[in-house]
Write an enzyme that holds these catalytic residues in place. Structure first.
Site: not given
Ligand SMILES: *[C@@H]1O[C@H](CO)[C@@H](O)[C@H](O)[C@H]1NC(C)=O
Ligand SMILES: *[C@@H]1O[C@H](CO)[C@@H](O)[C@H](O)[C@H]1NC(C)=O
Ligand SMILES: *[C@@H]1O[C@H](CO)[C@@H](O)[C@H](O)[C@H]1NC(C)=O
Ligand SMILES: *[C@@H]1O[C@H](CO)[C@@H](O)[C@H](O)[C@H]1NC(C)=O
Ligand SMILES: *[C@@H]1O[C@H](CO)[C@@H](O)[C@H](O)[C@H]1NC(C)=O
Ligand SMILES: *[C@@H]1O[C@H](CO)[C@@H](O)[C@H](O)[C@H]1NC(C)=O
Length: 848
Positions: A511-513, A516-519, A533, A629
């Site tokens: 669902i996300g990249v 840090f890596g992938k989620v 994550k 952030d």
């Protein structure tokens, strides 16, 4: 036994590594309102770095020409030194008669006009023989121009005062005109502003605003080429070596990281750190003369018969202490600066960039020389430096930058109505290939820059997963901390369970990249939905740090921070498991999605919740933790729309932990970043406060913090909203769905709070705790009716508000008749510390 798998947490995940993707880009601080990039004669859009040059054939909206001649050449024949720009030179438009490009000007003011020329042979046309003029409504840019062989980029800057800019190409008799690419781009207003100094006689020159300028030379002293992609305003700076009269006398010095942009002085737009951070200084070993009294001199070809604006850039990267360096600067043997002490221009701070604008006198001389030499003031340590130099030709009295036009003799084929575009044959086109020099370094420098920005490792904070009760104003005023009974809470999750939860890291579950890596989306055995994550593999040592950090951070527990459910470090994996947030990001609820619009009360509660989370980060642990952030995409909402702050990509691991206050790696997102960061290269808690202030305006106005599609003054939300806040007209820019629904006092309090957060200097900003109290107060003002304070009832504001707001105020007046006066009994209802703070504020304002 699966303690880490708490129940009551059937939370939905929407966790995106947003911050990993949005890195700060120094190159993007200025967003030009007008930004026309045209690849002439091309059939497609051409990308040069991160800029897209559009075809003037796909859309013909700018061009007016009789005959469509689109020329192209094979790549091999282009030998541009600036490798990046090669594609632009491969196609061209050829004009057999007068032809025009017409650009609507959205914001009047100075614009760059850049032309790319590369003469090749196409069909029956030999472009090396093409001879033509180019002019705008007001100025002649080129006349009798012939591009001899190399690719050439010519740059002009003109203050456009009309609604359109027309650029006309006019071939000479029996010739054609051509162009390979055109740029028309807004220049920051303050780039060429203020007064310059004339050299002979020495005096002030204040006519720059109406001056057309042609960049003849733009030099990075003591350093390599800075190619357009590395400059925030896409300028190219070439190296100074070949212009040195006696190169032995000079030596290079570089200290890019030392450049210290100070408020009110030169900015990165004036020149980037790669220019200010390198210099040419005196080579004191070169001379047998131990007194070292010599000048370092550069000599440049220029066209005679024009005045030049010379901008000299200085930044003292050589001194160890203040008041160590005193030197003189000469242009054509006239003193341009005497006993210059950069400690003074930098307000007693070393390495503050400084520039000086100098106007030469009109001379019949085709050389311009610039010298630096030691001043007599400090004989012990003679030295002199120069960091950068721009030499710009100024238009002459008939509005021309071309000597050919000045002669006024006719000759172009179109029977020109403009006598300006005259011709004499054989005009020398001397200053041509100035800007298109070696781009060899650019690839190298790009890489270096990328390395420099490499993100530091990120980790996340495990948090308590209980107490998901939604926050209700006036009922709960604990500080939000929930200390878990099980203090040795077991977070560690076996890898096999993580694999199970994510269908063995199924790519289709991503669902996300991010960096840090992938989620991955996942579901635990008991049905709990989670976000997983998975970090890129790290070294053994990295794993140790990862573990230490998880342990350290497991002490953070707060219901307004996104909860970590567990982690996994088996097999060198670095996996973090988070609660899934049902309602996604705050940002998605503000704009750009289908979510229904949030009410003002919901928004205030979300702001209050996130302020609590941040306040806890700043104060809840022995050392203040800076989020670094803060943005609406990092505020997630649970099923009850309770806000939780996410992605604390904050903590540095290991020994560096002691320096939580000192941040070396750039982190943060464009549009939210503390301006003080640029001055001090340091992020503090007050940087979070600044970013949070931007979030407040985002919540109020429901628009992106940077929106380049808007008119220039609206592009940057923080600037735009502050303007209205300062004028007391904030209500004019609020989210239209809120119109008439915010009580004037609540809006005023909210606006004041956001304004304070956005103070230029961190010391002037409130603490997160103060922000929290003020937001609570704003919520109170929305909900309660306060009597007896004419100012808080703000009748004087009503007239400025929209009709709906007026109606709303009538309602308020009605209810105020029955409202309980604000007294002790009310305070009892509103228990807790923070309420007494709110109360004291109310009392204070009543007493005003
Ligand atoms: C330019 O556009 C026209 C249609 O408008 C098309 O026929 C022609 O092929 C295009 N030329 C090039 C070189 O792409
Ligand atoms: C340039 O074009 C590419 C591909 O069409 C696109 O992905 C990119 O977002 C564009 N960049 C800008 C700055 O418009
Ligand atoms: C452009 O010219 C106008 C009118 O002369 C002037 O008011 C304005 O300040 C100029 N803008 C810039 C950026 O020089
Ligand atoms: C000058 O000479 C000294 C001694 O020979 C040397 O240490 C130093 O690095 C030289 N400086 C430069 C700028 O070449
Ligand atoms: C440096 O150049 C200036 C201007 O030409 C001249 O007046 C001065 O004497 C020179 N200094 C030295 C030490 O040569
Ligand atoms: C340049 O042109 C402007 C506008 O035509 C004019 O006001 C100005 O005097 C010109 N500059 C010079 C140095 O003649």
């Amino acid at each position: 036994m699966m303690n880490w798998r708490k129940n009551g947490l059937f939370i939905y995940v929407l966790y995106i590594l947003s911050s990993s993707i949005s890195r700060v880009c120094f190159c993007a601080t200025f967003v030009p309102t007008d930004n026309y990039l045209i690849d002439c004669g091309s059939s497609t859009t051409t990308s040069i770095g991160n800029r897209n040059f559009t075809s003037d054939n796909l859309s013909k909206k700018f061009i007016t020409t009789q005959q469509e001649i689109l020329a192209s050449t094979s790549s091999k024949s282009v030998s541009s030194d600036n490798v990046d720009e090669t594609p632009l030179y491969q196609t061209a438009r050829i004009f057999t008669g007068s032809s025009k490009y017409t650009f609507p000007i959205n914001q009047k003011g100075r614009h760059w006009i850049r032309f790319y020329f590369f003469p090749f042979i196409y069909d029956k046309y030999n472009l090396k023989a093409a001879k033509f003029s180019v002019s705008t409504q007001a100025f002649v840019l080129l006349s009798g121009f012939t591009a001899e062989k190399n690719p050439v980029m010519k740059e002009y800057s003109i203050n456009v005062t009309s609604d359109t800019l027309v650029i006309e190409f006019r071939p000479y008799e029996n010739s054609v005109a051509f162009v390979n690419a055109i740029e028309v781009v807004s220049v920051p207003d303050d780039l060429i502003a203020g007064d310059a100094f004339t050299l002979n006689p020495a005096s002030t020159y204040s006519g720059l605003v109406s001056q057309a300028l042609e960049t003849v030379w733009r030099i990075n002293m003591g350093g390599p080429v800075v190619s357009s992609g590395q400059d925030p305003l896409y300028r190219t700076w070439i190296s100074d070596q070949k212009f040195l009269l006696t190169s032995d006398l000079a030596t290079d010095v570089s200290k890019i990281a030392g450049v210290n942009y100070a408020k009110g002085g030169a900015t990165e737009n004036t020149a980037p750190p790669t220019v200010y951070g390198t210099a040419t200084e005196m080579n004191k070993n070169s001379s047998n003369d131990i007194s070292n009294t010599f000048n370092v001199t550069w000599r440049f070809d220029v066209e005679s018969g024009f005045q030049y604006l010379v901008r000299a850039h200085f930044c003292d990267i050589v001194s160890k202490a203040l008041n160590e360096l005193y030197f003189n600067v000469y242009i054509d043997s006239f003193a341009a600066a005497k006993d210059l002490d950069l400690s003074t221009t930098g307000n007693n701070v070393l390495a503050v960039p400084y520039y000086k604008d100098l106007v030469t006198s009109l001379e019949d001389n085709d050389k311009l020389s610039v010298s630096i030499g030691p001043s007599a003031v400090n004989k012990d340590n003679p030295n002199a430096i120069l960091n950068g130099l721009e030499i710009m030709k100024m238009n002459n009295s008939i509005g021309s930058l071309s000597a050919a036009a000045a002669s006024g003799t006719g000759g172009d084929s179109s029977g020109s109505s403009s006598s300006k575009v005259g011709v004499i044959a054989g005009v020398s086109v001397g200053i041509v290939s100035a800007l298109v020099l070696a781009g060899v370094f650019c690839v190298m420098c790009r890489k270096r820059r990328r390395l420099a920005r490499q993100r530091q490792s990120k980790t996340w904070i495990p948090l308590s997963v209980n107490d998901a009760a939604s926050h209700t104003m006036g009922s709960k005023y604990s500080n939000g901390t929930t200390i878990s009974a099980a203090s040795n809470f077991e977070y560690r999750v076996p890898l096999v369970e993580v694999q199970e939860a994510t269908n063995n890291f199924d790519e289709s579950w991503v669902i996300g990249v991010g960096g840090f890596g992938k989620v991955f989306k996942g579901e635990l055995r008991d049905g709990t939905k989670v976000a997983v994550k998975r970090g890129n593999p790290r070294s053994q040592q990295g794993i140790a740090e990862f573990r230490t950090e998880i342990e350290m951070l497991s002490q953070f527990r707060h219901r307004h921070l996104v909860s970590l459910i567990g982690y996994c470090d088996e097999n060198n994996e670095m996996i973090l498991i988070y609660e899934y947030m049902e309602n996604g990001t705050l940002k998605s609820h503000l704009y750009g999605s289908e979510f229904p619009s949030l009410s003002w009360k919901e928004r205030l509660e979300i702001c209050i919740g996130s302020a609590r989370g941040l306040h806890y980060l700043h104060t809840g642990y022995a050392k203040a933790v800076i989020h670094r952030d803060v943005k609406s995409a990092n505020i997630l909402l649970d099923e009850n729309l309770m806000a939780k702050v996410a992605d604390f990509g904050l903590s540095k691991t290991g020994p560096e932990l002691d320096q939580t206050h000192v941040s070396t790696a750039v982190k943060g997102s464009f549009g939210y970043l503390d301006p003080e960061y640029f001055r001090r290269q340091q992020l503090t808690e007050k940087s979070d406060v600044y970013s949070f202030g931007v979030v407040l305006f985002e919540v109020l106005c429901a628009r992106p913090v940077i929106d380049p599609s808007l008119p220039r003054e609206m592009v940057n939300l923080a600037e735009w909203a502050m303007k209205y806040q300062k004028k007391g007209q904030l209500e004019q820019i609020i989210d239209t769905t809120l119109a008439g629904k915010i009580k004037p006092d609540s809006l005023r309090k909210f606006g004041e709070t956001a304004e304070k957060c956005l103070a230029d200097y961190g010391v002037d900003r409130p603490s997160m705790g103060d922000v929290l109290w003020n937001l609570e107060y704003a919520l109170q003002l929305q909900e309660v009716v306060v009597q007896g304070d004419p100012e808080e009832n703000s009748t004087n504001m009503i007239g400025e508000l929209s009709p709906q707001v007026n109606n709303f105020n009538q309602e308020t007046s009605v209810s105020s008749a029955s409202a309980v006066p604000f007294e002790a009994s009310t305070v009892d209802d509103l228990s807790g510390v923070s309420m007494s703070r709110v109360f004291s504020q109310l009392v204070k304002s009543e007493g005003r």
